[in-house]
Design a protein around this motif. Sequence first.
Motif, PDB file in Angstrom:
ATOM      1  N   ASN A  85     -42.244  13.600 -45.839  1.00 46.39           N
ATOM      2  CA  ASN A  85     -42.348  12.147 -45.604  1.00 46.39           C
ATOM      3  C   ASN A  85     -41.052  11.404 -45.931  1.00 46.39           C
ATOM      4  O   ASN A  85     -41.070  10.251 -46.375  1.00 46.39           O
ATOM      5  N   ARG A  86     -39.918  12.093 -45.717  1.00 46.17           N
ATOM      6  CA  ARG A  86     -38.616  11.466 -45.937  1.00 46.17           C
ATOM      7  C   ARG A  86     -38.098  10.929 -44.613  1.00 46.17           C
ATOM      8  O   ARG A  86     -37.502  11.669 -43.822  1.00 46.17           O
ATOM      9  N   LEU A  87     -38.324   9.661 -44.361  1.00 46.96           N
ATOM     10  CA  LEU A  87     -37.925   9.056 -43.092  1.00 46.96           C
ATOM     11  C   LEU A  87     -36.429   8.738 -43.034  1.00 46.96           C
ATOM     12  O   LEU A  87     -35.867   8.605 -41.948  1.00 46.96           O
ATOM     13  N   ALA A  88     -35.811   8.593 -44.188  1.00 46.02           N
ATOM     14  CA  ALA A  88     -34.423   8.137 -44.239  1.00 46.02           C
ATOM     15  C   ALA A  88     -33.429   9.243 -43.872  1.00 46.02           C
ATOM     16  O   ALA A  88     -33.629  10.413 -44.211  1.00 46.02           O
ATOM     17  N   ILE A  89     -32.395   8.836 -43.168  1.00 47.55           N
ATOM     18  CA  ILE A  89     -31.246   9.699 -42.893  1.00 47.55           C
ATOM     19  C   ILE A  89     -30.004   8.843 -43.097  1.00 47.55           C
ATOM     20  O   ILE A  89     -29.956   7.688 -42.660  1.00 47.55           O
ATOM     21  N   SER A  90     -29.021   9.348 -43.793  1.00 48.49           N
ATOM     22  CA  SER A  90     -27.818   8.560 -44.068  1.00 48.49           C
ATOM     23  C   SER A  90     -27.094   8.207 -42.784  1.00 48.49           C
ATOM     24  O   SER A  90     -27.263   8.871 -41.755  1.00 48.49           O
ATOM     25  N   TYR A  91     -26.280   7.175 -42.855  1.00 47.15           N
ATOM     26  CA  TYR A  91     -25.494   6.754 -41.688  1.00 47.15           C
ATOM     27  C   TYR A  91     -24.614   7.907 -41.196  1.00 47.15           C
ATOM     28  O   TYR A  91     -24.591   8.225 -40.008  1.00 47.15           O
ATOM     29  N   ASN A  92     -23.909   8.561 -42.140  1.00 43.85           N
ATOM     30  CA  ASN A  92     -23.046   9.682 -41.773  1.00 43.85           C
ATOM     31  C   ASN A  92     -23.857  10.861 -41.236  1.00 43.85           C
ATOM     32  O   ASN A  92     -23.437  11.552 -40.308  1.00 43.85           O
ATOM     33  N   GLY A  93     -25.038  11.086 -41.843  1.00 47.38           N
ATOM     34  CA  GLY A  93     -25.902  12.160 -41.374  1.00 47.38           C
ATOM     35  C   GLY A  93     -26.401  11.912 -39.962  1.00 47.38           C
ATOM     36  O   GLY A  93     -26.493  12.838 -39.145  1.00 47.38           O
ATOM     37  N   CYS A  94     -26.712  10.656 -39.674  1.00 51.52           N
ATOM     38  CA  CYS A  94     -27.168  10.283 -38.333  1.00 51.52           C
ATOM     39  C   CYS A  94     -26.061  10.497 -37.308  1.00 51.52           C
ATOM     40  O   CYS A  94     -26.298  11.036 -36.226  1.00 51.52           O
ATOM     41  N   VAL A  95     -24.852  10.093 -37.668  1.00 53.36           N
ATOM     42  CA  VAL A  95     -23.707  10.266 -36.759  1.00 53.36           C
ATOM     43  C   VAL A  95     -23.440  11.753 -36.523  1.00 53.36           C
ATOM     44  O   VAL A  95     -23.185  12.173 -35.392  1.00 53.36           O
ATOM     45  N   ALA A  96     -23.514  12.557 -37.589  1.00 54.99           N
ATOM     46  CA  ALA A  96     -23.293  14.006 -37.454  1.00 54.99           C
ATOM     47  C   ALA A  96     -24.361  14.637 -36.568  1.00 54.99           C
ATOM     48  O   ALA A  96     -24.045  15.463 -35.696  1.00 54.99           O
ATOM     49  N   GLN A  97     -25.627  14.266 -36.776  1.00 53.50           N
ATOM     50  CA  GLN A  97     -26.714  14.797 -35.955  1.00 53.50           C
ATOM     51  C   GLN A  97     -26.524  14.403 -34.494  1.00 53.50           C
ATOM     52  O   GLN A  97     -26.703  15.226 -33.591  1.00 53.50           O
ATOM     53  N   LEU A  98     -26.154  13.158 -34.279  1.00 49.30           N
ATOM     54  CA  LEU A  98     -25.922  12.658 -32.927  1.00 49.30           C
ATOM     55  C   LEU A  98     -24.805  13.434 -32.242  1.00 49.30           C
ATOM     56  O   LEU A  98     -24.929  13.829 -31.070  1.00 49.30           O
ATOM     57  N   TYR A  99     -23.704  13.665 -32.964  1.00 46.91           N
ATOM     58  CA  TYR A  99     -22.571  14.388 -32.379  1.00 46.91           C
ATOM     59  C   TYR A  99     -22.938  15.829 -32.036  1.00 46.91           C
ATOM     60  O   TYR A  99     -22.649  16.310 -30.933  1.00 46.91           O
ATOM     61  N   LEU A 100     -23.578  16.529 -32.986  1.00 49.05           N
ATOM     62  CA  LEU A 100     -23.919  17.942 -32.766  1.00 49.05           C
ATOM     63  C   LEU A 100     -24.906  18.105 -31.610  1.00 49.05           C
ATOM     64  O   LEU A 100     -24.730  18.977 -30.756  1.00 49.05           O
ATOM     65  N   PHE A 101     -25.915  17.252 -31.584  1.00 49.88           N
ATOM     66  CA  PHE A 101     -26.919  17.359 -30.522  1.00 49.88           C
ATOM     67  C   PHE A 101     -26.313  17.028 -29.163  1.00 49.88           C
ATOM     68  O   PHE A 101     -26.547  17.748 -28.183  1.00 49.88           O
ATOM     69  N   THR A 102     -25.518  15.964 -29.095  1.00 49.35           N
ATOM     70  CA  THR A 102     -24.905  15.567 -27.822  1.00 49.35           C
ATOM     71  C   THR A 102     -23.917  16.618 -27.336  1.00 49.35           C
ATOM     72  O   THR A 102     -23.826  16.881 -26.131  1.00 49.35           O
ATOM     73  N   SER A 103     -23.192  17.253 -28.260  1.00 47.03           N
ATOM     74  CA  SER A 103     -22.261  18.328 -27.885  1.00 47.03           C
ATOM     75  C   SER A 103     -23.004  19.485 -27.233  1.00 47.03           C
ATOM     76  O   SER A 103     -22.619  19.968 -26.157  1.00 47.03           O
ATOM     77  N   ALA A 104     -24.077  19.931 -27.887  1.00 44.99           N
ATOM     78  CA  ALA A 104     -24.856  21.052 -27.359  1.00 44.99           C
ATOM     79  C   ALA A 104     -25.495  20.686 -26.024  1.00 44.99           C
ATOM     80  O   ALA A 104     -25.491  21.478 -25.076  1.00 44.99           O
ATOM     81  N   LEU A 105     -26.025  19.469 -25.939  1.00 47.97           N
ATOM     82  CA  LEU A 105     -26.682  19.016 -24.715  1.00 47.97           C
ATOM     83  C   LEU A 105     -25.694  18.951 -23.557  1.00 47.97           C
ATOM     84  O   LEU A 105     -25.969  19.450 -22.457  1.00 47.97           O
TER      85      LEU A 105
END
Length: 311
Positions: A85-105
């Motif tokens: 139930n941890r909804l929070a993701i740090s700003y940097n973590g969100c940016v990293a997730q966005l970059y990695l997912f978009t790269s793979a996609l």
Amino acid sequence: MNQTDLKEFLLIGLSKHPSLEPTLSFIFILIYMLALVGNVLIAIIISADHRLHTPMYFFLINLSVLDICCTTAAIPKMLDILIMNRLAISYNGCVAQLYLFTSALSTELVLLTVMAYDRYVAICFPLRYSVIMNRMACAVLAGAAWVVGCVNSLIHTSLILKLSFCRDNTVDHFFCEIPPVLKLASSNTFVNDMVIVAADVLLGMICFLLTVVSYSYIISTILKIRSADKKKKAFSTCASHMTVVSIFYGGVIYTYVRPAFSGKLEADKVVSAMYAIVSPVLNPIIYSLRNKEVINAIKKLFDRQALPQRA
């Protein structure tokens, strides 16, 4: 200049139906394990069997790596939300997730086109196949797919880093993806939206068109085959490949083009799940595990493992 005051985002895409959380947790764990095991197994089998050291299987290893990256970028955080139930993701973590997912996609969009071209050359020009798809050509095509994907993601991520996020921090999605994150920006996102549309036209629509053209030529060649059994087998393979390709390209085009002109994101969660979660599970089955060469290689590997135990 980035004037972001937010330290974290809240991913609420999975928190609207608490009664479904145990079921969703089980489903996502199962899907993640299937995707990991399936894609890792394919990579091991292809690497271990020298008979599979061909261009088609070289590209399949790349596809397996990308599918692992896609699921790993999205699902672990989804499970963290559902189970802990941890909804929070740090700003940097969100940016990293966005970059990695978009790269793979992005890389996978190009790679699927390369794989379609490989099958086009193999079926339409069998006598010249080994010359056209030599080791250097395969390395260049695969490398180009990765470079294009990473550069495309870097451009989008850089533009998002220039935006301000000072108001709402609730992302109505189950992971950080470009369209829902842009909706939270306090500053103007016109440039981001136009870059998304341009990238989607180039990497989505054009790549999909090239893939369809390749398979059109393949089908045209198949129709000339006299053997009914070979024709049926070839059509079955092409149909399954085109199904996966259509789901993947269709989902990406829908998710990334439409938000530039519409504010409704609810349906995007379902569509995103198709190419972020479902496709990585289907790809090993469609591209490899329905292939007799791969099945024989798996049997050979397990037989080899069983021999020392029998001895």
